[in-house]
Motif scaffolding. Sequence first.
Motif, short mmCIF file in Angstrom:
data_model
loop_
_atom_site.label_atom_id
_atom_site.label_comp_id
_atom_site.label_asym_id
_atom_site.label_seq_id
_atom_site.Cartn_x
_atom_site.Cartn_y
_atom_site.Cartn_z
N GLN A 3 -22.79 58.64 4.30
CA GLN A 3 -22.74 59.90 3.54
C GLN A 3 -21.57 59.86 2.56
OE1 GLN A 3 -25.12 62.46 3.94
NE2 GLN A 3 -26.10 60.82 5.11
N THR A 4 -21.83 60.22 1.31
CA THR A 4 -20.79 60.18 0.28
C THR A 4 -20.80 61.48 -0.53
OG1 THR A 4 -22.27 59.15 -1.35
CG2 THR A 4 -20.98 57.67 0.07
N PHE A 5 -19.77 61.63 -1.38
CA PHE A 5 -19.73 62.77 -2.28
C PHE A 5 -19.69 62.27 -3.72
CE2 PHE A 5 -15.25 61.68 -1.86
CZ PHE A 5 -14.74 61.89 -3.13
N ASP A 6 -20.10 63.13 -4.63
CA ASP A 6 -19.93 62.90 -6.06
C ASP A 6 -19.95 64.26 -6.73
OD1 ASP A 6 -22.63 63.69 -6.29
OD2 ASP A 6 -23.34 61.62 -6.27
N SER A 7 -20.01 64.28 -8.05
CA SER A 7 -19.93 65.56 -8.76
C SER A 7 -21.12 66.47 -8.47
CB SER A 7 -19.81 65.32 -10.27
OG SER A 7 -20.91 64.56 -10.74
N SER A 8 -22.20 65.90 -7.94
CA SER A 8 -23.39 66.72 -7.69
C SER A 8 -23.27 67.57 -6.42
CB SER A 8 -24.64 65.83 -7.59
OG SER A 8 -24.61 65.04 -6.41
N ASN A 9 -22.44 67.14 -5.46
CA ASN A 9 -22.30 67.93 -4.22
C ASN A 9 -20.87 68.37 -3.93
OD1 ASN A 9 -21.17 65.49 -3.46
ND2 ASN A 9 -22.50 65.14 -1.69
N PHE A 10 -19.92 67.92 -4.74
CA PHE A 10 -18.51 68.17 -4.48
C PHE A 10 -18.19 69.67 -4.42
CE2 PHE A 10 -14.07 68.66 -5.87
CZ PHE A 10 -13.42 67.79 -5.02
N ALA A 147 -12.57 55.20 -3.57
CA ALA A 147 -13.45 54.15 -4.08
C ALA A 147 -14.86 54.21 -3.49
CB ALA A 147 -12.85 52.77 -3.81
N LEU A 148 -14.96 54.57 -2.20
CA LEU A 148 -16.27 54.63 -1.56
C LEU A 148 -16.78 56.06 -1.40
CD1 LEU A 148 -16.04 51.81 1.14
CD2 LEU A 148 -16.57 51.66 -1.31
N GLN A 149 -15.97 57.04 -1.76
CA GLN A 149 -16.36 58.46 -1.73
C GLN A 149 -16.93 58.90 -0.37
OE1 GLN A 149 -18.20 57.13 -5.18
NE2 GLN A 149 -16.02 56.78 -5.37
N ARG A 150 -16.27 58.44 0.70
CA ARG A 150 -16.71 58.82 2.04
C ARG A 150 -16.23 60.24 2.35
NH1 ARG A 150 -18.29 54.00 4.57
NH2 ARG A 150 -19.19 52.76 2.86
N LEU A 151 -17.00 60.96 3.14
CA LEU A 151 -16.82 62.40 3.26
C LEU A 151 -15.82 62.87 4.30
CD1 LEU A 151 -20.48 63.73 2.87
CD2 LEU A 151 -18.51 64.41 1.49
N ASP A 152 -15.55 62.07 5.33
CA ASP A 152 -14.83 62.65 6.46
C ASP A 152 -13.55 61.90 6.82
OD1 ASP A 152 -14.60 64.72 8.36
OD2 ASP A 152 -15.43 63.44 9.94
N LEU A 153 -12.69 61.69 5.83
CA LEU A 153 -11.39 61.06 6.06
C LEU A 153 -10.30 62.11 6.11
CD1 LEU A 153 -11.26 57.93 6.33
CD2 LEU A 153 -13.23 58.71 5.00
N PHE A 154 -9.34 61.89 7.00
CA PHE A 154 -8.19 62.80 7.12
C PHE A 154 -6.94 61.93 7.28
CE2 PHE A 154 -5.57 65.89 9.65
CZ PHE A 154 -5.44 66.83 8.64
N PRO A 155 -6.30 61.55 6.16
CA PRO A 155 -5.22 60.57 6.17
C PRO A 155 -3.89 61.13 6.67
CG PRO A 155 -5.57 61.33 3.94
CD PRO A 155 -6.64 61.98 4.78
#
Length: 214
Positions: A3-10, A147-155
Motif C-alpha cells: 500500500q502506497t500514497f501519492d497525490s491522489s489519496n494523500f 522514495a517508496l511512499q509506504r503508508l505506515d512508517l513512524f520514525p
Amino acid sequence: MVQTFDSSNFYSICDGLAAKDTHLATVIREYGYPPVWTRSNTFSTLVLTILEQQVSLASAFAAYKKLLEKLITITPEKILALSDEELRSCYFSRQKIVYVRGLAQSIVTNHINLEWLSEQPDELVRTTLKQLKGIGDWTVDIYLMHALQRLDLFPLGDLALINAMKMLMHLEKPTKEELLIIAEPWKPHRTIATMILWHYYIKRRTLSCCISCI
C-alpha cells in the motif's frame, strides 16, 4: 499488495487522520496540508538520505549539491571512481564516504536492487538495507516514506518528529513506548501523520525565527 500514497489519496488520508485526532486537525486547520514529500527511488536519493543522518537538512543538501555539481548525475559507478579527497571536497565525512561507497558497491554487484526493493514488503526492505554499513532504522524509514511512499512508517529516531509531538501535545519527556501508544490510532497511515507533524514543526520554527527577528 504493498500500500502506497501519492497525490491522489494523500489529502483524503490527511482528512481521515484529522477526523479522529484533534491535534492533527489543529495543524491542518492552522497551517494547511503538508507537502506531498516524495523522492525518486534512485541511488542518488539514498545518498542524500545517508548525508542527512545526524546533521541539519541544510548541511546535507549542501554536500549533495556539491556532489551533483561535480558529477552531474550521481551514479554508483561515478561514486566508486572518486577518491577520498574528492569526496571530502564535497563535504563528506570519513564515515559517510565509507557508507556511500558501500552502498554503491552493493548496487554495482547487484547485491541491492532498488527496483526489486520497490515491490517488497516494508520489513524485507528494512532487513535488506540494514545489511549495509551505515544504514540503520532511521535511514530505512526515510527511504520507505519518501522514495517508496509506504503508508505506515513512524520514525522514532527522527528528532523533528519527536519535537513536534512534544510541542503540539505538551509532552515533557515521553518515552518511545508512550509515543507509540499515541501513534497507534494513526495506523495504517502513520507516514502521513508524521508528515503532518513535520509540517507543524517546520511552520513553528519558521514562525519563531520571524518573531526573533522583529
